[in-house]
Design an enzyme around this catalytic site. Structure first.
Site, PDB file in Angstrom:
ATOM      1  CB  SER A 157       7.512 -10.697  -3.061  1.00  0.00           C
ATOM      2  OG  SER A 157       7.123 -11.300  -1.865  1.00  0.00           O
ATOM      3  N   GLY A 206      -6.069  -9.493  -0.246  1.00  0.00           N
ATOM      4  CA  GLY A 206      -5.028 -10.074   0.597  1.00  0.00           C
ATOM      5  C   GLY A 206      -5.499 -10.145   2.034  1.00  0.00           C
ATOM      6  CD  GLU A 228     -13.274  -8.448  -3.020  1.00  0.00           C
ATOM      7  OE1 GLU A 228     -13.625  -9.251  -2.128  1.00  0.00           O
ATOM      8  OE2 GLU A 228     -14.077  -7.909  -3.797  1.00  0.00           O
ATOM      9  CB  CYS A 262     -10.447 -15.425   0.207  1.00  0.00           C
ATOM     10  SG  CYS A 262     -11.021 -15.301  -1.492  1.00  0.00           S
ATOM     11  CD  GLU A 359      -8.113 -16.397   5.503  1.00  0.00           C
ATOM     12  OE1 GLU A 359      -7.340 -15.444   5.727  1.00  0.00           O
ATOM     13  OE2 GLU A 359      -8.698 -16.548   4.417  1.00  0.00           O
TER      14      GLU A 359
HETATM   15  P1  NAD Z   1      -0.899 -10.575   2.066  1.00  0.00           P
HETATM   16  O1  NAD Z   1      -1.787  -9.567   2.686  1.00  0.00           O
HETATM   17  O2  NAD Z   1       0.297 -10.996   2.796  1.00  0.00           O
HETATM   18  O3  NAD Z   1      -0.414 -10.026   0.645  1.00  0.00           O
HETATM   19  C1  NAD Z   1      -1.299  -9.531  -0.334  1.00  0.00           C
HETATM   20  C2  NAD Z   1      -0.599  -8.422  -1.081  1.00  0.00           C
HETATM   21  O4  NAD Z   1      -0.450  -7.315  -0.194  1.00  0.00           O
HETATM   22  C3  NAD Z   1       0.793  -8.784  -1.551  1.00  0.00           C
HETATM   23  O5  NAD Z   1       1.038  -8.195  -2.808  1.00  0.00           O
HETATM   24  C4  NAD Z   1       1.679  -8.184  -0.477  1.00  0.00           C
HETATM   25  O6  NAD Z   1       2.971  -7.884  -0.940  1.00  0.00           O
HETATM   26  C5  NAD Z   1       0.925  -6.921  -0.138  1.00  0.00           C
HETATM   27  N1  NAD Z   1       1.191  -6.408   1.207  1.00  0.00           N
HETATM   28  C6  NAD Z   1       1.376  -7.130   2.340  1.00  0.00           C
HETATM   29  N2  NAD Z   1       1.570  -6.302   3.374  1.00  0.00           N
HETATM   30  C7  NAD Z   1       1.485  -5.047   2.910  1.00  0.00           C
HETATM   31  C8  NAD Z   1       1.607  -3.756   3.497  1.00  0.00           C
HETATM   32  N3  NAD Z   1       1.841  -3.599   4.791  1.00  0.00           N
HETATM   33  N4  NAD Z   1       1.484  -2.671   2.701  1.00  0.00           N
HETATM   34  C9  NAD Z   1       1.233  -2.821   1.394  1.00  0.00           C
HETATM   35  N5  NAD Z   1       1.113  -3.999   0.771  1.00  0.00           N
HETATM   36  C10 NAD Z   1       1.236  -5.110   1.512  1.00  0.00           C
HETATM   37  O7  NAD Z   1      -1.838 -11.807   1.677  1.00  0.00           O
HETATM   38  P2  NAD Z   1      -1.398 -13.160   0.974  1.00  0.00           P
HETATM   39  O8  NAD Z   1      -0.746 -14.027   1.984  1.00  0.00           O
HETATM   40  O9  NAD Z   1      -0.676 -12.897  -0.288  1.00  0.00           O
HETATM   41  O10 NAD Z   1      -2.842 -13.752   0.583  1.00  0.00           O
HETATM   42  C11 NAD Z   1      -3.600 -14.488   1.461  1.00  0.00           C
HETATM   43  C12 NAD Z   1      -4.726 -13.662   2.051  1.00  0.00           C
HETATM   44  O11 NAD Z   1      -5.487 -13.087   0.997  1.00  0.00           O
HETATM   45  C13 NAD Z   1      -5.714 -14.491   2.839  1.00  0.00           C
HETATM   46  O12 NAD Z   1      -6.107 -13.804   3.980  1.00  0.00           O
HETATM   47  C14 NAD Z   1      -6.877 -14.633   1.868  1.00  0.00           C
HETATM   48  O13 NAD Z   1      -8.111 -14.929   2.471  1.00  0.00           O
HETATM   49  C15 NAD Z   1      -6.871 -13.317   1.205  1.00  0.00           C
HETATM   50  N6  NAD Z   1      -7.580 -13.373  -0.080  1.00  0.00           N
HETATM   51  C16 NAD Z   1      -8.768 -12.731  -0.211  1.00  0.00           C
HETATM   52  C17 NAD Z   1      -9.474 -12.805  -1.392  1.00  0.00           C
HETATM   53  C18 NAD Z   1     -10.795 -12.109  -1.572  1.00  0.00           C
HETATM   54  O14 NAD Z   1     -11.239 -11.966  -2.694  1.00  0.00           O
HETATM   55  N7  NAD Z   1     -11.457 -11.675  -0.517  1.00  0.00           N
HETATM   56  C19 NAD Z   1      -8.946 -13.524  -2.450  1.00  0.00           C
HETATM   57  C20 NAD Z   1      -7.726 -14.174  -2.283  1.00  0.00           C
HETATM   58  C21 NAD Z   1      -7.049 -14.077  -1.093  1.00  0.00           C
END
Ligand code: NAD
Length: 454
Positions: A157, A206, A228, A262, A359
């Site tokens: 968002s 995420g 991921e 990540c 992390e």
């Molecule tokens: P986040 O999980 O808060 O958000 C990621 C996405 O998921 C967003 O669009 C968010 O709105 C959505 N989301 C969050 N909670 C949800 C729910 N309960 N139901 C449905 N959708 C939901 O993560 P972030 O803070 O945006 O990103 C950081 C995290 O992402 C770190 O842990 C990082 O390591 C990880 N990451 C992983 C990779 C990979 O390729 N493995 C790449 C980039 C980031």
């Protein structure tokens, strides 16, 4: 969380966005389903031409896209330009290779002819994070669209302008409007979209809690999912390593994207013979980084992306220090407008502390001293994550041990972990499942159909 662009360098709200209504979501789902019916029959040549055009749009407007990224999430502007270029690379890579990756594969059996035939699944929902606001989306969308699927993006968002810019890129490249659509919705609407019969599959990049929620629902509905998730990558340095190069690379590996990657190296596991020398060089180089306005192209570390991420990181460091970790440099937010946290190094990390178990999503490194390769591997694997690992040694036996025994989706020897369209990317353990990029990525969202003819 409201859908808004907030400049992390100043804390100012640039623009807020209206969430889609239920009927607007319905229209987009219908558009995706109707577009898929036609789009799945387009030829690879046709899709490839459009995907190559998307690459050109990315390159032509890379400065503009970079400013959008930096304005919303604070990455240094040079890195944002590089991100737009890398997105062009992944578009071109799948434009050139998708047809070969998904070509029929003959298999000899008792049939007159039998083969494997790959077909698209349908509309795929992508739930994406803000940290690489273009790259995460393109590395999913380029293979998905080349395979004949259509995409729905629910972006984080805090990066709505990036999400809308990406939708425009695919339009400008000539894809039909329903082939790639951005859904400006909060995470509370994700379940409703996954539950919709028109949506075939879901991918989420995420955090672990978000991944677990989305994957449980997809599992309940028997829909394919790819996850991921987070990582706490080890960066191991053994006595035979080129210490100079290892220490220099360690700084980049920890602070890339303001520490919010990540696959950033997060735990530095150093052999005792070279520990003191490494610590001294590493701390000095972390202190020398230029922290400041991410639009200034000499800046190496900008602000964290949101006020919440800054608060979370501060709390993790504070708790680790209360439990006994020592701060070698940094350790306190900068007295500055914006969400700035300085490059920080912690040592003497207690096992029960956040710096050991969790992390740390920011420029905070944790140092560990180990006596041999066995202890290095034990500490490297003593985490619930398993995304990447970097190991520095010239000893071939040690290299073989790290490659075999580290629990991670990739091991980079004498180099830092980085994604590359030609190589598969993904994790094991709580870092997720499934793979993106390479031939493996494009085969995640396809029906692997067996054809048997007599
Ligand atoms: P986040 O999980 O808060 O958000 C990621 C996405 O998921 C967003 O669009 C968010 O709105 C959505 N989301 C969050 N909670 C949800 C729910 N309960 N139901 C449905 N959708 C939901 O993560 P972030 O803070 O945006 O990103 C950081 C995290 O992402 C770190 O842990 C990082 O390591 C990880 N990451 C992983 C990779 C990979 O390729 N493995 C790449 C980039 C980031």
């Amino acid at each position: 969380m409201p859908i808004a662009s907030i400049n992390p360098a100043t804390g100012e709200t640039i623009k807020t966005f209206e969430e889609l209504s239920d009927s607007e979501i319905e229209d987009k789902l219908q558009n995706a389903a109707e577009t898929f019916r036609e789009y799945r029959r387009t030829s690879f040549a046709d899709r490839a031409e459009r995907m190559a055009r998307a690459a050109r749009v990315l390159e032509d407007k890379k400065k503009q896209f970079a400013e959008t990224m930096t304005g919303e999430m604070g990455k240094p502007i040079k890195a944002a330009v590089a991100e737009a270029e890398k997105c062009a690379w992944v578009c071109r890579f799948y434009s050139e290779n998708a047809e070969q990756f998904l070509a029929d594969e003959a298999v000899e059996t008792n049939a007159t002819r039998s083969y494997v035939h790959y077909q698209p699944l349908g509309p795929v929902l992508a739930v994406m994070p803000w940290n690489f606001p273009f790259w995460q989306v393109f590395r999913f969308a380029a293979p998905a669209l080349m395979a004949g699927n259509v995409a729905l993006l629910k972006h984080a968002s805090n990066v709505p302008a990036c999400a809308l810019a990406i939708e425009d890129i695919f339009r400008e490249a000539g894809f039909p409007a329903g082939a790639f659509q951005t859904l400006l919705v909060g995470s509370d609407k994700v379940a409703r979209v996954i539950e919709d019969d028109r949506v075939a599959a879901v991918t989420l990049t995420g955090s672990e809690p978000a991944g677990s929620k989305v994957a449980s629902l997809a599992g309940k509905l028997i829909k394919k999912s790819v996850l991921e998730l987070g990582g706490s990558d080890p960066f191991i340095v053994m006595p035979s390593a080129d210490l100079d190069e290892a220490a220099r690379t360690a700084v980049t590996a920890r602070t890339i994207n303001n520490g919010q990657s990540c696959i950033a190296a997060k735990r530095f596991i150093i052999a005792e013979e070279i520990y003191d020398e490494f610590e001294q060089r590493f701390v000095k180089a972390m202190e020398a980084l230029n922290v400041g306005n991410p639009l200034d192209d000499t800046v190496q570390v900008g602000p964290l992306a949101t006020a919440q991420i800054l608060a979370d990181l501060e709390a993790q460091v504070r708790k680790s220090v209360e439990l006994g970790a020592r701060v070698l440099t940094g350790g306190k937010r900068l007295d500055h407008v914006g969400y700035y946290y300085p490059p920080t190094v912690l040592a003497g990390i207690p096992k029960n502390s956040p710096a050991y178990r969790e992390e740390l999503f920011g420029p905070v490194a944790s140092l560990f001293r180990v006596s041999d390769v066995d202890e290095a591997i034990r500490i490297a694997n003593d985490t619930s994550f398993g995304l990447g690992a970097s190991a520095w040694t010239r000893d071939l036996e040690e290299q073989a041990r790290f490659i075999e025994d580290i629990e991670a989706g990739c091991v980079f020897v004498n180099g830092m972990v980085a994604s590359d369209p030609r190589l598969p990317f993904g994790g094991v353990k709580r870092s997720g499942y499934g793979r993106e990029l390479s031939v493996h990525g494009i085969r995640e969202f396809v029906n692997i159909k067996t054809v048997w003819i007599k």
